[in-house]
Design a protein around this motif. Structure first.
Motif, PDB file in Angstrom:
ATOM      1  N   GLY A  47       0.821  -1.212   0.000  1.00 58.51           N
ATOM      2  CA  GLY A  47       0.000   0.000   0.000  1.00 58.51           C
ATOM      3  C   GLY A  47       0.849   1.254   0.000  1.00 58.51           C
ATOM      4  O   GLY A  47       0.564   2.222  -0.704  1.00 58.51           O
ATOM      5  N   TYR A  48       1.909   1.231   0.790  1.00 54.39           N
ATOM      6  CA  TYR A  48       2.820   2.380   0.821  1.00 54.39           C
ATOM      7  C   TYR A  48       3.485   2.569  -0.547  1.00 54.39           C
ATOM      8  O   TYR A  48       3.650   3.692  -1.020  1.00 54.39           O
ATOM      9  N   ALA A  49       3.855   1.460  -1.182  1.00 52.68           N
ATOM     10  CA  ALA A  49       4.466   1.548  -2.515  1.00 52.68           C
ATOM     11  C   ALA A  49       3.482   2.137  -3.515  1.00 52.68           C
ATOM     12  O   ALA A  49       3.882   2.870  -4.424  1.00 52.68           O
ATOM     13  N   MET A  50       2.204   1.844  -3.345  1.00 57.36           N
ATOM     14  CA  MET A  50       1.195   2.420  -4.233  1.00 57.36           C
ATOM     15  C   MET A  50       1.134   3.933  -4.034  1.00 57.36           C
ATOM     16  O   MET A  50       1.058   4.688  -4.997  1.00 57.36           O
ATOM     17  N   ARG A  51       1.192   4.365  -2.783  1.00 60.95           N
ATOM     18  CA  ARG A  51       1.169   5.798  -2.491  1.00 60.95           C
ATOM     19  C   ARG A  51       2.361   6.501  -3.120  1.00 60.95           C
ATOM     20  O   ARG A  51       2.240   7.587  -3.671  1.00 60.95           O
ATOM     21  N   SER A  52       3.515   5.872  -3.050  1.00 56.73           N
ATOM     22  CA  SER A  52       4.751   6.469  -3.560  1.00 56.73           C
ATOM     23  C   SER A  52       4.977   6.183  -5.039  1.00 56.73           C
ATOM     24  O   SER A  52       6.005   6.561  -5.582  1.00 56.73           O
ATOM     25  N   ARG A  53       4.060   5.463  -5.660  1.00 56.62           N
ATOM     26  CA  ARG A  53       4.141   5.089  -7.077  1.00 56.62           C
ATOM     27  C   ARG A  53       5.425   4.330  -7.373  1.00 56.62           C
ATOM     28  O   ARG A  53       6.156   4.635  -8.306  1.00 56.62           O
ATOM     29  N   LEU A  54       5.691   3.325  -6.562  1.00 59.42           N
ATOM     30  CA  LEU A  54       6.906   2.529  -6.703  1.00 59.42           C
ATOM     31  C   LEU A  54       6.656   1.148  -7.293  1.00 59.42           C
ATOM     32  O   LEU A  54       7.593   0.380  -7.459  1.00 59.42           O
ATOM     33  N   HIS A  55       5.412   0.808  -7.592  1.00 64.31           N
ATOM     34  CA  HIS A  55       5.144  -0.497  -8.191  1.00 64.31           C
ATOM     35  C   HIS A  55       5.623  -0.517  -9.635  1.00 64.31           C
ATOM     36  O   HIS A  55       5.572   0.495 -10.343  1.00 64.31           O
ATOM     37  N   VAL A  56       6.067  -1.653 -10.062  1.00 69.41           N
ATOM     38  CA  VAL A  56       6.539  -1.812 -11.431  1.00 69.41           C
ATOM     39  C   VAL A  56       5.349  -1.668 -12.379  1.00 69.41           C
ATOM     40  O   VAL A  56       4.286  -2.239 -12.148  1.00 69.41           O
ATOM     41  N   SER A  57       5.548  -0.898 -13.418  1.00 72.68           N
ATOM     42  CA  SER A  57       4.496  -0.752 -14.422  1.00 72.68           C
ATOM     43  C   SER A  57       5.133  -0.562 -15.790  1.00 72.68           C
ATOM     44  O   SER A  57       6.235  -0.038 -15.912  1.00 72.68           O
ATOM     45  N   ILE A  58       4.405  -1.011 -16.782  1.00 74.68           N
ATOM     46  CA  ILE A  58       4.840  -0.822 -18.165  1.00 74.68           C
ATOM     47  C   ILE A  58       3.922   0.242 -18.751  1.00 74.68           C
ATOM     48  O   ILE A  58       2.739   0.007 -18.970  1.00 74.68           O
ATOM     49  N   ASP A  59       4.476   1.421 -18.963  1.00 78.44           N
ATOM     50  CA  ASP A  59       3.648   2.535 -19.401  1.00 78.44           C
ATOM     51  C   ASP A  59       4.118   3.158 -20.705  1.00 78.44           C
ATOM     52  O   ASP A  59       3.878   4.324 -20.967  1.00 78.44           O
ATOM     53  N   VAL A  60       4.778   2.353 -21.534  1.00 81.77           N
ATOM     54  CA  VAL A  60       5.267   2.867 -22.818  1.00 81.77           C
ATOM     55  C   VAL A  60       4.093   3.318 -23.681  1.00 81.77           C
ATOM     56  O   VAL A  60       4.108   4.423 -24.234  1.00 81.77           O
ATOM     57  N   LEU A  61       3.062   2.476 -23.785  1.00 82.71           N
ATOM     58  CA  LEU A  61       1.904   2.819 -24.600  1.00 82.71           C
ATOM     59  C   LEU A  61       1.168   4.019 -24.005  1.00 82.71           C
ATOM     60  O   LEU A  61       0.794   4.950 -24.719  1.00 82.71           O
ATOM     61  N   VAL A  62       0.987   4.017 -22.711  1.00 77.67           N
ATOM     62  CA  VAL A  62       0.263   5.101 -22.054  1.00 77.67           C
ATOM     63  C   VAL A  62       0.999   6.427 -22.231  1.00 77.67           C
ATOM     64  O   VAL A  62       0.380   7.465 -22.444  1.00 77.67           O
ATOM     65  N   ALA A  63       2.318   6.395 -22.179  1.00 80.58           N
ATOM     66  CA  ALA A  63       3.104   7.627 -22.334  1.00 80.58           C
ATOM     67  C   ALA A  63       2.988   8.200 -23.750  1.00 80.58           C
ATOM     68  O   ALA A  63       3.149   9.410 -23.941  1.00 80.58           O
ATOM     69  N   MET A  64       2.706   7.358 -24.740  1.00 82.54           N
ATOM     70  CA  MET A  64       2.589   7.824 -26.126  1.00 82.54           C
ATOM     71  C   MET A  64       1.189   8.350 -26.439  1.00 82.54           C
ATOM     72  O   MET A  64       1.000   9.026 -27.449  1.00 82.54           O
ATOM     73  N   LEU A  65       0.218   8.055 -25.587  1.00 82.18           N
ATOM     74  CA  LEU A  65      -1.159   8.479 -25.841  1.00 82.18           C
ATOM     75  C   LEU A  65      -1.368   9.931 -25.433  1.00 82.18           C
ATOM     76  O   LEU A  65      -0.667  10.444 -24.556  1.00 82.18           O
ATOM     77  N   PRO A  66      -2.350  10.581 -26.046  1.00 75.58           N
ATOM     78  CA  PRO A  66      -2.724  11.921 -25.569  1.00 75.58           C
ATOM     79  C   PRO A  66      -3.211  11.821 -24.122  1.00 75.58           C
ATOM     80  O   PRO A  66      -3.785  10.807 -23.725  1.00 75.58           O
TER      81      PRO A  66
END
Length: 150
Positions: free
Chosen positions: A45-64
């Motif tokens: 839960g703390y990692a979620m607050r600090s945005r430390l969970h591993v995520s793949i956001d290549v597609l999301v970063a390219m979207l508007p």
């Protein structure tokens, strides 16, 4: 920090008992295990607050930004559904734990099992806050690849 301290002390007691006194202290190992369970589940839960969970956001970063925010809604729904399943399963496990005791410490297994619904509820709260802030535009959609942004 308290749970980490409990783990360190109980492992040191176990090592001292085994190598200094030639006697294994089973309760120390079990206590360290239960402390680790609580620490990891609450730390998620703390990692979620600090945005430390591993995520793949290549597609999301390219979207508007508007499309990326809209994409977060089903992602958040899936995450919250999973946490609800963990919460409900934890409650069922607590019922089973009411009739079980741990092998070494002889405590009710409800104590370690309650970590599941407590941590799922805490993780869910942090997820709602994190996803909500991103969907509403108050936080960036991407998390920087698991690197803290602050």
């Amino acid at each position: 920090m308290l749970l980490l301290a409990v783990m360190v002390v109980s492992v040191l007691v176990q090592v001292a008992g085994r190598y200094v006194f030639n006697f294994s202290i089973a309760g120390a190992t079990e206590l360290a295990t239960f402390a680790q369970i609580w620490m990891v589940l609450l730390g998620a839960g703390y990692a979620m607050r600090s945005r430390l969970h591993v995520s793949i956001d290549v597609l999301v970063a390219m979207l508007p930004p508007a499309v990326a925010r809209a994409l977060l809604v089903p992602v958040a729904a899936l995450c919250l559904w999973f946490l609800w399943v963990v919460f409900e399963g934890g409650l069922q496990l607590i019922e089973v734990g009411a009739i079980q005791t741990s092998a070494a410490l002889q405590i009710s297994m409800q104590i370690p099992y309650i970590a599941l619904p407590v941590s799922a509820a805490y993780f869910g709260l942090e997820a709602v806050l994190a996803f909500g802030a991103a969907v509403l535009g108050r936080a960036p959609v991407t998390g920087g690849g698991g690197v803290r942004l602050d």
